[in-house]
Design a protein around this motif. Structure first.
Motif, mmCIF file in Angstrom:
data_model
loop_
_atom_site.group_PDB
_atom_site.id
_atom_site.type_symbol
_atom_site.label_atom_id
_atom_site.label_comp_id
_atom_site.label_asym_id
_atom_site.label_seq_id
_atom_site.Cartn_x
_atom_site.Cartn_y
_atom_site.Cartn_z
ATOM 1 N N LYS A 30 -0.424 2.062 -12.737
ATOM 2 C CA LYS A 30 0.422 0.870 -12.860
ATOM 3 C C LYS A 30 1.531 0.797 -11.816
ATOM 4 N N VAL A 31 2.078 1.952 -11.395
ATOM 5 C CA VAL A 31 3.269 1.901 -10.538
ATOM 6 C C VAL A 31 3.055 2.330 -9.089
ATOM 7 N N ILE A 32 1.960 2.972 -8.762
ATOM 8 C CA ILE A 32 1.805 3.540 -7.415
ATOM 9 C C ILE A 32 1.911 2.477 -6.323
ATOM 10 N N ASN A 33 1.424 1.295 -6.587
ATOM 11 C CA ASN A 33 1.470 0.254 -5.565
ATOM 12 C C ASN A 33 2.854 -0.366 -5.407
ATOM 13 N N LYS A 34 3.805 0.058 -6.239
ATOM 14 C CA LYS A 34 5.193 -0.388 -6.110
ATOM 15 C C LYS A 34 6.025 0.627 -5.329
ATOM 16 N N ALA A 35 5.400 1.688 -4.837
ATOM 17 C CA ALA A 35 6.124 2.727 -4.105
ATOM 18 C C ALA A 35 6.767 2.126 -2.854
ATOM 19 N N ALA A 36 7.968 2.571 -2.564
ATOM 20 C CA ALA A 36 8.684 2.105 -1.372
ATOM 21 C C ALA A 36 8.037 2.697 -0.121
ATOM 22 N N PRO A 37 8.071 1.982 0.983
ATOM 23 C CA PRO A 37 7.482 2.498 2.230
ATOM 24 C C PRO A 37 8.071 3.846 2.656
ATOM 25 N N ARG A 38 9.319 4.109 2.295
ATOM 26 C CA ARG A 38 9.967 5.375 2.682
ATOM 27 C C ARG A 38 9.454 6.573 1.873
ATOM 28 N N MET A 95 0.848 -1.187 0.000
ATOM 29 C CA MET A 95 0.000 0.000 0.000
ATOM 30 C C MET A 95 0.893 1.251 0.000
ATOM 31 N N PRO A 96 0.717 2.131 -0.978
ATOM 32 C CA PRO A 96 1.556 3.343 -1.031
ATOM 33 C C PRO A 96 1.199 4.306 0.101
ATOM 34 N N ASN A 97 2.189 5.067 0.537
ATOM 35 C CA ASN A 97 1.987 6.089 1.572
ATOM 36 C C ASN A 97 1.536 7.394 0.927
ATOM 37 N N ILE A 98 0.269 7.455 0.543
ATOM 38 C CA ILE A 98 -0.275 8.687 -0.027
ATOM 39 C C ILE A 98 -0.757 9.536 1.145
ATOM 40 N N LEU A 99 -0.035 10.618 1.415
ATOM 41 C CA LEU A 99 -0.368 11.486 2.537
ATOM 42 C C LEU A 99 -1.581 12.353 2.238
ATOM 43 N N LEU A 100 -1.681 12.811 1.008
ATOM 44 C CA LEU A 100 -2.790 13.664 0.609
ATOM 45 C C LEU A 100 -2.872 13.675 -0.911
ATOM 46 N N THR A 101 -4.089 13.762 -1.410
ATOM 47 C CA THR A 101 -4.322 13.967 -2.838
ATOM 48 C C THR A 101 -4.952 15.339 -2.985
ATOM 49 N N ARG A 102 -4.386 16.157 -3.859
ATOM 50 C CA ARG A 102 -4.853 17.532 -4.050
ATOM 51 C C ARG A 102 -5.205 17.761 -5.513
ATOM 52 N N ILE A 103 -6.322 18.454 -5.726
ATOM 53 C CA ILE A 103 -6.677 18.937 -7.058
ATOM 54 C C ILE A 103 -6.262 20.399 -7.105
ATOM 55 N N ASP A 104 -5.395 20.712 -8.055
ATOM 56 C CA ASP A 104 -4.920 22.083 -8.214
ATOM 57 C C ASP A 104 -4.513 22.249 -9.669
ATOM 58 N N ASN A 105 -5.259 23.060 -10.412
ATOM 59 C CA ASN A 105 -4.950 23.158 -11.837
ATOM 60 C C ASN A 105 -3.605 23.818 -12.116
ATOM 61 N N ARG A 106 -2.969 24.373 -11.089
ATOM 62 C CA ARG A 106 -1.613 24.910 -11.244
ATOM 63 C C ARG A 106 -0.560 23.838 -10.961
ATOM 64 N N LEU A 107 -0.989 22.712 -10.421
ATOM 65 C CA LEU A 107 -0.139 21.584 -10.047
ATOM 66 C C LEU A 107 0.889 22.016 -8.993
ATOM 67 N N ILE A 108 2.180 22.060 -9.308
ATOM 68 C CA ILE A 108 3.180 22.440 -8.299
ATOM 69 C C ILE A 108 3.456 23.933 -8.404
ATOM 70 N N HIS A 109 3.325 24.607 -7.271
ATOM 71 C CA HIS A 109 3.631 26.038 -7.147
ATOM 72 C C HIS A 109 4.019 26.263 -5.699
ATOM 73 N N GLY A 110 4.171 27.485 -5.267
ATOM 74 C CA GLY A 110 4.655 27.778 -3.921
ATOM 75 C C GLY A 110 3.866 27.123 -2.804
ATOM 76 N N GLN A 111 2.532 27.234 -2.832
ATOM 77 C CA GLN A 111 1.711 26.635 -1.768
ATOM 78 C C GLN A 111 1.902 25.133 -1.704
ATOM 79 N N VAL A 112 1.948 24.492 -2.851
ATOM 80 C CA VAL A 112 2.110 23.040 -2.899
ATOM 81 C C VAL A 112 3.536 22.652 -2.531
ATOM 82 N N GLY A 113 4.498 23.306 -3.173
ATOM 83 C CA GLY A 113 5.893 22.919 -3.033
ATOM 84 C C GLY A 113 6.527 23.225 -1.700
ATOM 85 N N VAL A 114 5.989 24.181 -0.979
ATOM 86 C CA VAL A 114 6.584 24.531 0.309
ATOM 87 C C VAL A 114 5.596 24.291 1.451
ATOM 88 N N THR A 115 4.486 25.013 1.442
ATOM 89 C CA THR A 115 3.548 24.968 2.562
ATOM 90 C C THR A 115 2.982 23.576 2.797
#
Length: 158
Positions: A68-76, A1-21
């Motif tokens: 296809k690959v998310i369930n192969k995520a390492a526990p770390r 089971m992958p360690n998905i901490l949070l799933t976010r919908i953001d049409n800007r994808l990665i930006h300051g709020q996502v990447g830092v906060t």
């Protein structure tokens, strides 16, 4: 089971709020952007990576590759999953990605969309998709940043 901490919908994808906060709040060490367009756009990827601290890994996968690959995520790997649209998230869930909660951060206004908060506007397809996600038992919240109080009850709009 992958360690998905949070799933976010953001049409800007990665930006300051996502990447830092959000990354700091969650303790994430990997941001996985699941979006078909960005997965093949190295320019957009480079621009997004510029806002991230060096210690944060990034992956830019298509929806299909993520499934296809998310369930192969390492526990770390402490994964912050970011998608552009509710439809992308629905495809992930229907493909077996174990998502239990969705943070909706930013969905830009354009003609044909109803603005329901300062940063979220929905068209009929968005509403239908979010209703389906809710009916699947997925918790939905609108929140730009972690310390912001959830003020909008999305259920009255979908």
């Amino acid at each position: 089971m992958p360690n998905i901490l949070l799933t976010r919908i953001d049409n800007r994808l990665i930006h300051g709020q996502v990447g830092v906060t959000w990354v700091n709040h969650l303790g994430a060490n990997l941001i996985l952007v699941a979006n078909d367009e960005v997965a093949s756009d190295e320019v957009q990827q480079s621009l997004m990576e510029m806002v991230l601290p060096d210690a944060i890994g990034t992956r830019f996968f298509t929806i299909e590759k993520t499934i296809k690959v998310i369930n192969k995520a390492a526990p770390r790997q402490l994964i912050f999953l970011v998608c552009k649209t509710p439809q992308d998230v629905l495809r992930l869930i229907e493909g077996g990605v174990p998502i239990k909660e969705i943070n909706i951060g930013n969905m830009h206004f354009k003609t044909g969309k109803q603005q329901i908060s300062s940063t979220v506007s929905l068209d009929d397809d968005d509403k239908k998709t979010l209703r389906k996600l809710h009916d699947m038992g997925i918790k939905l919240e609108i929140r730009r940043v972690p310390d912001e109080k959830i003020e909008v009850d999305i259920l009255k709009y979908i």
